[in-house]
Write an enzyme that holds these catalytic residues in place. Structure first.
Site, PDB file in Angstrom:
ATOM      1  N   GLN A  32       0.705  -1.219  -0.033  1.00  0.00           N
ATOM      2  CA  GLN A  32      -0.139   0.060   0.018  1.00  0.00           C
ATOM      3  C   GLN A  32       0.821   1.292   0.045  1.00  0.00           C
ATOM      4  OE1 GLN A  32      -2.206  -0.581   3.636  1.00  0.00           O
ATOM      5  NE2 GLN A  32      -0.417  -1.103   4.753  1.00  0.00           N
ATOM      6  N   ASP A 138       2.344 -12.024   6.985  1.00  0.00           N
ATOM      7  CA  ASP A 138       0.745 -12.339   7.200  1.00  0.00           C
ATOM      8  C   ASP A 138       0.219 -12.922   8.365  1.00  0.00           C
ATOM      9  OD1 ASP A 138      -1.516 -12.827   6.148  1.00  0.00           O
ATOM     10  OD2 ASP A 138      -1.037 -13.957   4.578  1.00  0.00           O
ATOM     11  N   ASP A 156      -6.234  -5.427  15.076  1.00  0.00           N
ATOM     12  CA  ASP A 156      -6.005  -4.031  14.843  1.00  0.00           C
ATOM     13  C   ASP A 156      -5.895  -4.028  13.531  1.00  0.00           C
ATOM     14  OD1 ASP A 156      -5.751  -1.468  15.100  1.00  0.00           O
ATOM     15  OD2 ASP A 156      -4.248  -1.598  16.383  1.00  0.00           O
ATOM     16  N   ASP A 159      -8.841  -1.204   7.114  1.00  0.00           N
ATOM     17  CA  ASP A 159      -9.941  -1.334   6.689  1.00  0.00           C
ATOM     18  C   ASP A 159     -10.190  -2.807   5.772  1.00  0.00           C
ATOM     19  OD1 ASP A 159     -11.344   1.194   7.739  1.00  0.00           O
ATOM     20  OD2 ASP A 159      -9.763   1.879   6.697  1.00  0.00           O
TER      21      ASP A 159
HETATM   22  N1  SPD Z   1     -10.723   3.501   9.006  1.00  0.00           N
HETATM   23  C1  SPD Z   1      -9.849   3.116  10.209  1.00  0.00           C
HETATM   24  C2  SPD Z   1     -10.067   1.722  10.548  1.00  0.00           C
HETATM   25  C3  SPD Z   1      -9.250   1.603  11.842  1.00  0.00           C
HETATM   26  C4  SPD Z   1      -7.839   1.045  11.443  1.00  0.00           C
HETATM   27  N2  SPD Z   1      -6.970   0.843  12.254  1.00  0.00           N
HETATM   28  C5  SPD Z   1      -6.421   1.867  13.125  1.00  0.00           C
HETATM   29  C6  SPD Z   1      -5.086   1.325  13.494  1.00  0.00           C
HETATM   30  C7  SPD Z   1      -4.666   1.839  14.890  1.00  0.00           C
HETATM   31  N3  SPD Z   1      -3.767   1.128  15.788  1.00  0.00           N
END
Ligand code: SPD
Length: 288
Positions: A32, A138, A156, A159
């Site tokens: 990304q 992964d 964590d 999206d």
């Molecule tokens: N649109 C954001 C979704 C959440 C993403 N994760 C955030 C990582 C924080 N540690």
């Protein structure tokens, strides 16, 4: 004064713009585009493929809520697995617990973690702790292959598009189930109830097929579209509404910027429009 803005366009229906003071890092990883900017109103911010991940201004809310309800529920959380979480905020919160002996963080994209180490120490400063094992690989493959067992798994993720997509399906959660101890807990970031209710339904259904206890928690934040955001909780045995550890909470009370004992219980009370879609997959409220 320059007028540079960075914008997250979410699901092609809403855009959230942040005014940029300085671009601190931009790179293209194998997975990304990684961007770190300093903003006028929200401190430093990380965006992956244009999607906002953290801002210094409100990351405490997300990281408190993805970590503490689970850590205050498990009877003795010693080994913790963080899938994703490359900015380090989740690991920082997990390390507040004296019972924790080891944290394995499995982040697919090393560039994310390096960019945060270089530019966002607020979240990344504890990643060098001797209890932390960093693995850049992964997460789906890790849970499928590892022989290690964990007390708490925290998903964590970014999206459900791009590199995080496989973290939203049943194969992955079967792997998570397998790496959890018999009293294990998994908590996952679960997007917006306004914009991603079908995805929330899928995660709640998948977890209900594997785990005895399934709940959803909400909180409000500043930086993600829609304001309200969710965490999905599941466990083989432990229920955040019955097994809240008051003693542990008293030891750490004062260390949290958002989470407290009232929010612990309140967060699991979710609004009707969301309940209508997912209640069939959630555990009944105690005493009902
Ligand atoms: N649109 C954001 C979704 C959440 C993403 N994760 C955030 C990582 C924080 N540690």
């Amino acid at each position: 004064m320059e007028n540079i803005w960075v914008e997250e366009v979410f699901k092609d229906v809403i855009g959230l713009r942040f005014r940029v003071k300085e671009i601190l890092f931009q790179g293209q990883s194998p997975f990304q585009k990684v961007l770190v900017v300093d903003t006028y109103g929200h401190g430093k911010a990380l965006l992956n493929d244009g999607m906002l991940m953290v801002t210094e201004r409100d990351e405490f809310v997300y990281h408190d809520m993805i970590v503490h309800p689970a850590m205050m529920t498990h009877p003795n959380p010693k080994k913790i697995l963080v899938i994703g979480g490359g900015d380090g905020g989740t690991v920082r919160e997990v390390l507040k617990y004296k019972s924790v002996e080891k944290v394995v963080m499995v982040e697919i994209d090393e560039m994310v973690t390096q960019a945060c180490k270089d530019h966002i120490p607020q979240t990344s400063s504890k990643l060098g702790d001797p209890k932390v094992e960093l693995r850049f690989e992964d997460g789906v493959k890790y849970v499928a292959d590892t022989k290690e067992k964990f007390d708490v798994v925290i998903v964590d993720s970014s999206d459900p598009i791009g590199p995080a997509t496989p973290l939203f399906n049943k194969d992955f959660y079967q792997g998570v189930y397998n790496v959890l101890e018999d009293d294990g807990i998994v908590v996952s970031q679960c997007e917006s109830p306004y914009y991603e209710i079908e995805m929330q339904k899928t995660i709640a259904r998948i977890k209900s097929e594997l785990f005895s206890i399934v709940r959803m928690a909400n909180y409000t934040n500043l930086s993600y579209p829609g304001g309200m955001w969710s965490f999905s909780f599941a466990s083989k045995k432990c229920d955040p509404l019955k097994d809240f550890n008051k003693e542990r909470y008293k030891e750490l009370d004062g260390d949290f910027e958002y989470y407290n004992d009232q929010i612990h219980f309140g967060a699991f009370q979710i609004p009707n429009f969301q309940l209508k879609q997912i209640s069939e997959y959630l555990s009944p409220w105690p005493n009902q």
